[in-house]
Structures are given as structure tokens and as C-alpha cells.
Design an enzyme around this catalytic site. Structure first.
Site: not given
Ligand code: 5GP
Ligand code: ZN
Length: 112
Positions: A29-30, A86, A94-95, A99, A101
């Protein structure tokens, strides 16, 4: 398609993969919330758990197999770890590409 995880799958955003096969990729994760924070992502664009179809079910078994392997590889099997997904607005997704975690490497607090 403007999906950030599809771009990673296609190699359009340079990202070091920690696992890769035809069905799944995994990468760090970034914005990690723990020493180990890996995202496990289907190569196929599935928007969320809610968008899954019956024929996607075998993929979920494979995801858990890969997460077990990565947890061992990153040496958090004994100390323990957390897996979460999520989903949607209230779930904090958010994405919009399914996915999982995988986080560990420290004592995790409850967040609810
Ligand atoms: P969500 O909130 O959708 O469950 O998690 C999305 C996750 O993707 C976040 O923890 C965010 O830091 C990670 N993320 C978003 N864009 C990128 C990216 O371009 N590269 C990487 N490695 N992680 C990302
Ligand atoms: Zn996507």
C-alpha cells in the site's frame, strides 16, 4: 479505463509486485498503516464485494491462499495479522476495484 488498480495491473503505474499470477496481483500500500500493509487485487476489474458474481467465488479461495502465503513470507503469521475489505461509501472504500488489505507487524487497535 481510469481505474488506478487496473492501471497497476496493466503496468501503467510502475509498482513493485510482491505476488503475481494471471488472476491476482499483490503490492505494498502506498500509504501503509502498519509495517506490513499489502493489497491483494484481482487482475479482473470487479468493483467491490457487492459486484461479485457466482463465478467469481473460486477467486476468493485463491485470494485467501495467497494472503496466507504472503503473511508467512512477511513473517507475521506467528504475531498475527488482520485482513479487511472496505465496501462502498459507509465501508470507506476509496478505490472501486475489489482489494483485500493484509496488515500486520504491530499490535492493531480496534477501529470500530
Ligand atoms: P480502500 O480505502 O479503497 O479500501 O483502500 C485503497 C487503498 O489503496 C488505500 O489504502 C491507498 O493507500 C491505496 N492506494 C491508492 N492508490 C494507490 C497506488 O497508486 N499505489 C498503491 N501502492 N496503493 C494505492
Ligand atoms: Zn479496475
Amino acid at each position: 479505463m481510469e481505474c488506478v488498480f487496473c492501471k497497476i495491473v496493466r503496468g501503467e503505474i510502475p509498482t513493485e509486485l510482491v505476488f503475481e499470477n494471471e488472476n491476482l496481483v499483490a503490492f505494498k500500500d502506498i500509504n501503509p498503516v502498519a509495517p506490513v500493509h499489502i493489497l491483494i487485487v484481482p487482475t479482473k476489474h470487479i468493483e467491490s464485494i457487492d459486484a461479485m458474481e457466482t463465478y467469481d467465488q473460486p477467486l476468493i479461495g485463491e485470494i485467501f491462499q495467497v494472503m496466507q502465503k504472503l503473511a508467512r513470507q512477511y513473517r507475521i503469521s506467528d504475531s498475527g495479522y488482520r485482513i479487511f475489505v472496505n465496501t462502498g461509501a459507509d465501508g470507506g472504500q476509496e478505490v472501486p476495484h475489489l482489494h483485500f488489505h493484509l496488515i500486520g507487524g504491530k499490535k492493531l487497535g480496534k477501529c470500530w
